[in-house]
Every structure is written in structure tokens, then in C-alpha cells.
Write a protein that holds these residues in place. Structure first.
Motif, PDB file in Angstrom:
ATOM      1  N   ALA A 111       0.871  -1.183   0.000  1.00  0.00           N
ATOM      2  CA  ALA A 111       0.000   0.000   0.000  1.00  0.00           C
ATOM      3  C   ALA A 111       0.900   1.222   0.000  1.00  0.00           C
ATOM      4  O   ALA A 111       2.006   1.188   0.537  1.00  0.00           O
ATOM      5  N   SER A 112       0.428   2.281  -0.606  1.00  0.00           N
ATOM      6  CA  SER A 112       1.202   3.517  -0.662  1.00  0.00           C
ATOM      7  C   SER A 112       0.249   4.693  -0.500  1.00  0.00           C
ATOM      8  O   SER A 112      -0.860   4.670  -1.031  1.00  0.00           O
ATOM      9  N   SER A 113       0.698   5.695   0.220  1.00  0.00           N
ATOM     10  CA  SER A 113      -0.126   6.893   0.395  1.00  0.00           C
ATOM     11  C   SER A 113      -0.483   7.489  -0.956  1.00  0.00           C
ATOM     12  O   SER A 113       0.331   7.480  -1.885  1.00  0.00           O
ATOM     13  N   LYS A 114      -1.690   8.005  -1.046  1.00  0.00           N
ATOM     14  CA  LYS A 114      -2.175   8.578  -2.299  1.00  0.00           C
ATOM     15  C   LYS A 114      -1.316   9.743  -2.777  1.00  0.00           C
ATOM     16  O   LYS A 114      -1.225  10.007  -3.964  1.00  0.00           O
ATOM     17  N   ASP A 115      -0.674  10.445  -1.847  1.00  0.00           N
ATOM     18  CA  ASP A 115       0.078  11.652  -2.184  1.00  0.00           C
ATOM     19  C   ASP A 115       1.565  11.391  -2.440  1.00  0.00           C
ATOM     20  O   ASP A 115       2.397  12.250  -2.227  1.00  0.00           O
ATOM     21  N   ARG A 116       1.909  10.199  -2.923  1.00  0.00           N
ATOM     22  CA  ARG A 116       3.309   9.861  -3.195  1.00  0.00           C
ATOM     23  C   ARG A 116       3.484   9.381  -4.649  1.00  0.00           C
ATOM     24  O   ARG A 116       3.843   8.233  -4.893  1.00  0.00           O
ATOM     25  N   THR A 157       5.774   9.855  -6.815  1.00  0.00           N
ATOM     26  CA  THR A 157       7.122   9.370  -7.142  1.00  0.00           C
ATOM     27  C   THR A 157       7.270   7.914  -6.727  1.00  0.00           C
ATOM     28  O   THR A 157       7.832   7.097  -7.463  1.00  0.00           O
ATOM     29  N   ALA A 158       6.746   7.568  -5.558  1.00  0.00           N
ATOM     30  CA  ALA A 158       6.791   6.178  -5.101  1.00  0.00           C
ATOM     31  C   ALA A 158       5.956   5.295  -6.026  1.00  0.00           C
ATOM     32  O   ALA A 158       6.367   4.183  -6.368  1.00  0.00           O
ATOM     33  N   LYS A 183       5.577   0.986 -10.118  1.00  0.00           N
ATOM     34  CA  LYS A 183       5.170   0.611 -11.477  1.00  0.00           C
ATOM     35  C   LYS A 183       6.379   0.195 -12.320  1.00  0.00           C
ATOM     36  O   LYS A 183       6.254  -0.645 -13.200  1.00  0.00           O
ATOM     37  N   SER A 184       7.555   0.746 -12.001  1.00  0.00           N
ATOM     38  CA  SER A 184       8.764   0.342 -12.739  1.00  0.00           C
ATOM     39  C   SER A 184       9.140  -1.110 -12.436  1.00  0.00           C
ATOM     40  O   SER A 184       9.921  -1.719 -13.164  1.00  0.00           O
ATOM     41  N   PHE A 185       8.568  -1.671 -11.374  1.00  0.00           N
ATOM     42  CA  PHE A 185       8.739  -3.083 -11.033  1.00  0.00           C
ATOM     43  C   PHE A 185       7.507  -3.902 -11.433  1.00  0.00           C
ATOM     44  O   PHE A 185       7.296  -4.999 -10.930  1.00  0.00           O
ATOM     45  N   ASP A 186       6.680  -3.333 -12.310  1.00  0.00           N
ATOM     46  CA  ASP A 186       5.485  -3.997 -12.846  1.00  0.00           C
ATOM     47  C   ASP A 186       4.356  -4.183 -11.836  1.00  0.00           C
ATOM     48  O   ASP A 186       3.527  -5.079 -11.992  1.00  0.00           O
TER      49      ASP A 186
END
Length: 159
Positions: A131-136, A138-139, A144-147
Motif C-alpha cells: 500500500a502507498s499513500s495517495k500523495d506519493r 514518485t513512489a 510501477k517500474s517493477f510492474d
């Protein structure tokens, strides 16, 4: 070009100096100081034992991996591996992932994250979730670069 290959060599040499190892009890104070940066509250962990670090490293299904350069912990990733009813194989869930701002954009996070993904393959995981905060954004681009793909929303509340 010569300039490009020099950059690649410098990046490669920088990453080669980064060691990844599993956290142990002796790492506690250094890791917890980095957690203060991670939660953006450097005073939160002034009093030690305001966390679950020692319980976490004793849990056989929970992992804390550290990125270390010159004996300095510069990043960490935590994750668990567990069985869920809906899949025939275990899943991995990345819980926390952080690289000190002074060490970003040099391959540290990529090396730490790839090490975790490699472990998910070794342990025969069906999926890796995070899970990742909506406001990140760059993360999100990094994942996505890891598919990784966006597939759900996470919700939370206190009991």
C-alpha cells in the motif's frame, strides 16, 4: 558515449558498496532513529521501546531488511509472508519501505526492493502486495517500474 558509460560505472560502483542484510537486535537504535525520519517525527522514538521492533525481528513470518553503506543504515524495507485462503501459495506484503533522503536516486531503494522481490520468488509467493499513500506519485512510479499495478483501495481505522 563515454560520459554515459562513466555515469553507469559510477552508479554501479555506488550500488556495489551497498550491503543488504536482515535486521538483528543490535541494529535496534540505528534502525529506530531512521524510523523517526520515516514517520516524519524525529522525537517519536526518543524514548526507546515505543515500537514493536524486537517483537518483529523474532516473528518468523516478518522480515526487516536493511541497506547499509560504510556501517551506516541508510534504508529499510519490512514485509511479511503469510497464507491467505484465497490463494494456493503464500503472499508477501510490503509494510514499510524507506531510504534516507541523502541516499535516494542512487539505486539504494531499487537494490533493497529487488532483494525483497527475489525473496518472494525464493519463498514461492503468489503475489507481492503493498500500500502507498495517495500523495506519493514518485513512489507509485517507482513501484510501477517493477510492474506493480493499482488494483485496490486500502482502508483503516482504530479498533
Amino acid at each position: 558515449s563515454q560520459k554515459t558509460s562513466g555515469v553507469i560505472i559510477l552508479w554501479y560502483n555506488f550500488c556495489m558498496d551497498i550491503k543488504i542484510h536482515r535486521a538483528v537486535g543490535e541494529d535496534y537504535e540505528k534502525v529506530i532513529k531512521l524510523y523517526g525520519e520515516f514517520v516524519e517525527d524525529t522525537k517519536r522514538y526518543t524514548n526507546l521501546d515505543n515500537d514493536s521492533y524486537l517483537k518483529a525481528i523474532d516473528d518468523p513470518n516478518f522480515y526487516i531488511d536493511l541497506a547499509v553503506s560504510d556501517d551506516i543504515i541508510i534504508g529499510f524495507i519490512t514485509y511479511s509472508i503469510r497464507t491467505v485462503v484465497r490463494y494456493p501459495k503464500p503472499i508477501m506484503e510490503v509494510e514499510e519501505f524507506y531510504v534516507s533522503p541523502n541516499h535516494r536516486r542512487g539505486g539504494v531503494g531499487r537494490k533493497l526492493f529487488q532483494n525483497t522481490l527475489d525473496f518472494s520468488k525464493e519463498t514461492n509467493c503468489q503475489y507481492v502486495f503493498l500500500a502507498s499513500s495517495k500523495d506519493r506519485p514518485t513512489a507509485h512510479k517507482f513501484y510501477k517500474s517493477f510492474d506493480f499495478d493499482e488494483y485496490a483501495l486500502h482502508f483503516r481505522r482504530q479498533p
